[in-house]
Scaffold this motif. Structure first.
Motif: not given
Length: 211
Positions: A10-15, A98-104, A195-203
């Motif tokens: 999982i790749e992530w970044a925040a700014a 990592v098994n391809d779901s997001i709970q939020w 202001a803040l933004v975060l992004a993440a994804r499974h590579r």
């Protein structure tokens, strides 16, 4: 503020940045390896801005770090209790499996969504159902986490209300999450708030890279 990294695949970044003219931001992001192939992402927006807003967000961040294995609804209640004598905050939590779901789960106005590549451009695959309230002051009676299925390459984006809502059509999924978040912050941050933004994804690839 710019942070980025990998946890397993999982790749992530925040700014983020403080309200112009202020030294301290009340917006926080939390990224925690929860074990078992899951990563907990949280974006916290302390009410208002400045030191008092930062104090509220910091308390929630500490609670999440100390209780990262708890279910999302329990984490929200723990954050609520920890911020009881603060301004409170808007809080969105996302447990990326990592098994391809997001709970939020979200209380307040931290926008959270998943963007997916489609045949004619980006699609908003899912958006978290935000519940009205202020964590630390007024918590909804019923906290019901949602689950969305995702595939490798889908992009989780979480942003405070200091980011102007936008369709995401100008996001280039071929770029790194660090580049994506920096670009969103530069183009869409308001001059009237933190202001803040975060992004993440499974590579993609095997999940056994988790430690």
């Amino acid at each position: 503020m710019h942070e980025d990294g990998f946890i397993g695949r999982i790749e992530w970044a925040a700014a983020g940045r403080a309200l112009p003219g202020q030294r301290v931001s009340g917006d926080r992001c939390v990224v925690l390896d929860s074990g078992g192939g899951t990563v907990l992402f949280a974006v916290l927006d302390g009410l208002g801005h400045g030191a008092a807003a930062a104090d509220a967000a910091d308390r929630a961040a500490q609670v999440l770090a100390e209780n990262r294995g708890e279910p999302l609804d329990v984490l929200m209640v723990l954050c609520h209790r920890a911020m009881a004598d603060t301004r409170g905050a808007a809080v969105s939590l996302a447990l990326f499996d990592v098994n391809d779901s997001i709970q939020w789960l979200g209380v307040g106005n931290v926008e959270t969504r998943v963007l997916s590549a489609g045949p004619v451009g980006l699609n908003v695959k899912a958006t978290v159902l935000l519940t009205a309230g202020i964590v630390g002051y007024r918590l909804p009676q019923h906290l019901q986490p949602q689950t969305v299925q995702v595939r490798a390459g889908d992009l989780l984006v979480m942003s405070t209300d200091g980011i102007v809502p936008e369709s995401g059509e100008d996001i280039d999924l071929s770029r790194s999450t660090a580049e994506i978040t920096a670009d969103i912050l530069a183009k869409h941050a308001k001059d009237t708030d933190d202001a803040l933004v975060l992004a993440a994804r499974h590579r993609g690839g095997a999940a056994n890279g988790f430690r």
